[in-house]
Design a protein around this motif. Structure first.
Motif, mmCIF file in Angstrom:
data_model
loop_
_atom_site.group_PDB
_atom_site.id
_atom_site.type_symbol
_atom_site.label_atom_id
_atom_site.label_comp_id
_atom_site.label_asym_id
_atom_site.label_seq_id
_atom_site.Cartn_x
_atom_site.Cartn_y
_atom_site.Cartn_z
ATOM 1 N N ARG A 45 -4.168 0.182 12.067
ATOM 2 C CA ARG A 45 -5.000 -0.685 11.237
ATOM 3 C C ARG A 45 -5.453 -1.899 12.042
ATOM 4 N N MET A 64 0.833 -1.190 0.000
ATOM 5 C CA MET A 64 0.000 0.000 0.000
ATOM 6 C C MET A 64 0.874 1.249 0.000
ATOM 7 N N TRP A 103 -0.949 4.886 3.976
ATOM 8 C CA TRP A 103 -1.863 3.872 4.542
ATOM 9 C C TRP A 103 -1.348 3.366 5.875
ATOM 10 N N TYR A 104 -0.029 3.253 6.012
ATOM 11 C CA TYR A 104 0.579 2.695 7.218
ATOM 12 C C TYR A 104 0.633 3.705 8.361
ATOM 13 N N GLU A 134 -8.694 -4.913 8.521
ATOM 14 C CA GLU A 134 -8.152 -4.072 7.461
ATOM 15 C C GLU A 134 -6.901 -4.698 6.844
#
Length: 353
Positions: free
Chosen positions: A70, A61, A65-66, A74
């Protein structure tokens, strides 16, 4: 497990990475923001980013995103989507190089330890590639970094057991999905400096018409070493277990282990023209090079793959094999990797001149 195998050949090899490229400088900056604020010793340990031997890696990703916490759900959703895409792409390319169709495949060996898919990836891939409904499915979990070598050995054994059969081997790992931002420890800092994501696929079949013959396979698992490498289950997913003693362990143990694995095949270390190793990290490559008394720089291709992709776990050894075969494989080559167990796995390859 050690054994002599009737020759089967690797007909093709394809490697794939996801599209999101992260430089090591960007990785350090991201880790400083995500982990550094909760880990007081981060700056002292951050030298690992300069010493890891990694300049770039590819991620499942985009880096943003990180940056957010999460959930397990997810992470699992990303694993299913991205791992499946890499599986299909790598498998299709390997089949095309071999001049085969998905319908020609009799068995599929899938190795992946960075996510859980039930049904497994090869079953999901059947919606994208027209594998036969009677294809044998062999999903394998838990091999970690040794999975590329052990999985390819298993594919070879299946091909030998059913003469005339075609076996597709695919390994996919998305190590980045194990990133922890809360309760991070030293192992998490090392992993963010080292690991990337990738996939590889091979087609294996009996005969001598491939670029290398699989003529021997072996494994050695050391007692009382379960805490050296692996995963631990956590509420948000898989947390990395990574012991800092791995390079010292490899330097101390690999020569004897390799001699033990080769002896039943009638070979000694000096008989091998080229050792190809999974580059688990810069210090691990140095340790293996020293343990086997290889000349300085003998594992330059391993270091180049680590530099360009990071440690992608199981597929990484096959990335090195791919570069070596394009440069020209030596007549007697041994492919090897270390992984959870703690285990070393090896494959002996005969390569045409």
């Amino acid at each position: 497990m050690t054994g002599q195998m009737e020759p089967v050949s690797i007909l093709s090899l394809a490697t794939e990475t996801p599209p999101h490229v992260l430089s090591q400088a960007e990785a350090l900056d991201a880790a400083r923001g995500l982990i550094g604020r909760n880990f007081g010793d981060f700056e002292r340990l951050s030298t690992v980013y300069a010493n890891a031997g990694v300049q770039f890696r590819q991620l499942a990703m985009p880096v943003d995103w990180y940056r957010s916490p999460r959930t397990l759900q997810e992470r699992a959703a990303v694993y299913l989507a991205v791992a499946l895409d890499l599986f299909v792409t790598a498998a299709a390319r390997a089949l095309a190089e071999a001049g085969l169709r998905a319908e020609d495949v009799d068995a599929i060996v899938t190795v992946s330890s960075t996510g859980i898919a039930t049904p497994s990836l090869e079953a999901r891939a059947m919606a994208h590639l027209p594998f036969r409904s009677d294809v044998a499915r062999v999903p394998v979990f838990g091999l970690g970094c040794a999975g590329g070598v052990t999985g390819l050995a298993l594919a070879g054994k299946l091909a030998r057991a059913a003469p005339g059969s075609t076996v597709l081997f695919v390994t996919v790992e998305l190590c980045s999905l194990a990133l922890r931002t809360n309760n991070a420890d030293k192992a998490d800092i090392v992993s963010t400096a080292l690991f990337g994501d990738g996939a590889a696929a091979c087609v294996v079949r009996g005969g001598v018409d491939g670029f290398a013959q699989l003529c021997g396979a072996a494994e050695k698992t050391w007692n009382a070493t379960l805490d050296i490498m692996g995963w631990q289950a956590e509420p948000t997913g898989l947390g990395v277990v990574l012991n800092r003693a791995i390079p010292a362990f490899a330097r101390r143990e690999m020569r004897q282990a390799m001699a033990e694995m080769l002896a039943p095949q009638g070979f000694g270390i000096a008989d091998v023209d080229r050792f190809i190793f999974h580059p688990g990290g810069a210090k691990v490559v140095d340790a293996v090079e020293g343990a086997l008394s290889l000349g300085e720089g003998s594992l330059a291709t391993e270091r180049a793959v680590l530099r360009d992709h990071g440690n992608m776990s199981a597929p990484t050894a096959l990335f090195v094999l791919d570069r070596c075969r394009k440069a020209g494989l030596m007549p007697l080559t041994v492919l090897s990797a270390l992984g959870p167990g703690f285990t070393t796995s090896s494959l002996t390859l005969r390569c045409p001149a």
